[in-house]
Design an enzyme around this catalytic site. Structure first.
Site, PDB file in Angstrom:
ATOM      1  N   CYS A 271      -4.642  49.389  16.575  1.00 16.12           N
ATOM      2  CA  CYS A 271      -4.468  49.153  18.013  1.00 16.12           C
ATOM      3  C   CYS A 271      -3.058  49.623  18.352  1.00 16.12           C
ATOM      4  O   CYS A 271      -2.418  50.302  17.543  1.00 16.12           O
ATOM      5  CB  CYS A 271      -4.701  47.683  18.378  1.00 16.12           C
ATOM      6  SG  CYS A 271      -3.452  46.558  17.743  1.00 16.12           S
ATOM      7  N   GLN A 272      -2.525  49.277  19.512  1.00 14.13           N
ATOM      8  CA  GLN A 272      -1.223  49.797  19.909  1.00 14.13           C
ATOM      9  C   GLN A 272      -0.069  48.996  19.313  1.00 14.13           C
ATOM     10  O   GLN A 272       0.915  49.565  18.851  1.00 14.13           O
ATOM     11  CB  GLN A 272      -1.098  49.822  21.431  1.00 14.13           C
ATOM     12  CG  GLN A 272      -0.024  50.784  21.943  1.00 14.13           C
ATOM     13  CD  GLN A 272      -0.337  52.229  21.623  1.00 14.13           C
ATOM     14  OE1 GLN A 272      -1.484  52.642  21.599  1.00 14.13           O
ATOM     15  NE2 GLN A 272       0.699  53.024  21.364  1.00 14.13           N
TER      16      GLN A 272
END
Length: 234
Positions: A143-144
Site C-alpha cells: 500500500c502507500q
C-alpha cells in the site's frame, strides 16, 4: 492425561525472516496410531514484514505475487507492473443522510487538500483475493504507507493464507526505478494529490480560509450578510 497442547515450529528459512507454522491440538488424547476425543487443529502463520529491497527479492527469488491493496485513485496514479489490485477500502457512495453529511465534509477538507477519496471497508476483500489465489499462494502486500497492507494481511491470515509478506512503510519508501511501474508519477508520490501538491502549505492555508468562508456563508447567511454590509466600499 486430561488434555494435550503441543506447539511444533515448522520453519521455512530464507534470507529475510522465518515464517512459523504452529500446530495446536487441544482437548484431545493422543495414542499411538490414533487420536481419541475432540481435536482442534489450527494453523497460524506469521506475517513477514520486509523492506522494499527484500520485497523485490521475494518476488524474483521465491515467486511472490504482488497484491496492491490501495484505493483505486492511488493505484491509477502509479502501481507496480504486473501486480494484482484488490482494494481494502472502496469509495463510499452510500446515500443515507449520515453518509452524505460525512462525505460532504470530507470532500471539502481531506478530499480538497490531500486528494483523499471518501471510502469504506471493502466487504468483499477477502473473497476477492480467494477468487484469485489459493491459501498456499505467496503474496507480497503493498500500500502507500504500510498501514493498509498490514490490516489486509491480518484479514488474509485469519482467512487461512499462510505465506504473506508486507513492505514496511509502504510504497512511499520505494526508490525511483526499483520496480517497473505503470502510471504518470513515481510510486512513492502516488499518495500525494489535492491542493498540497500545487503550492504546498500556502495553498492549504488559503484553501482552509476559503472553505471556512464558504461554510460560514452556507450555514449562517444572515450573519454573513451583516459582515458584508460592514465591509468598507470602494
Amino acid at each position: 492425561m486430561a488434555g494435550l497442547c503441543c506447539c511444533m515450529p515448522l520453519s521455512s528459512r530464507s534470507n529475510f525472516r522465518t515464517s512459523r507454522l504452529m500446530l495446536e491440538t487441544r482437548h484431545g488424547r493422543t495414542m499411538v496410531g490414533k487420536s481419541l476425543g475432540r481435536r482442534n487443529l489450527q494453523i497460524k502463520a506469521d506475517v513477514n514484514f520486509v523492506n522494499a529491497e527484500e520485497g523485490k527479492k521475494l518476488i524474483a527469488v521465491e515467486g511472490y505475487a504482488i497484491l496492491d491493496v490501495r484505493d483505486k485513485s492511488q493505484y491509477d496514479r502509479a502501481h507496480i507492473k504486473s501486480c494484482y489490485h484488490v482494494p481494502l477500502f472502496i469509495e463510499n457512495q452510500d446515500n443515507d443522510l449520515g453518509t452524505i453529511i460525512k462525505r460532504t465534509v470530507h470532500n471539502n477538507f481531506s478530499g480538497l487538500f490531500f486528494g483523499l477519496p471518501f471510502t469504506k471497508v471493502n466487504p468483499d476483500f477477502v473473497q476477492s483475493v480467494k477468487s484469485q489465489f489459493s491459501p498456499e499462494s505467496k503474496l507480497l502486500l503493498v500500500c502507500q504507507e504500510g498501514l493498509r497492507s498490514a490490516a489486509a494481511a491480518s484479514k488474509l491470515e485469519q482467512a487461512g493464507f499462510a505465506n504473506i509478506a508486507c513492505i514496511t512503510s509502504g510504497l512511499q519508501t520505494v526508490k525511483p526505478g526499483m520496480f517497473d511501474s505503470v502510471g504518470s508519477i513515481e510510486l512513492q508520490d502516488a499518495g500525494k494529490a489535492g491542493l498540497v501538491t500545487i503550492q504546498g502549505k500556502i495553498s492549504a492555508v488559503l484553501g482552509t480560509v476559503l472553505i471556512c468562508a464558504f461554510l460560514f456563508v452556507t450555514f449562517f447567511p444572515e450573519q454573513a450578510e451583516k459582515l458584508l454590509q460592514m465591509a468598507p466600499s470602494g
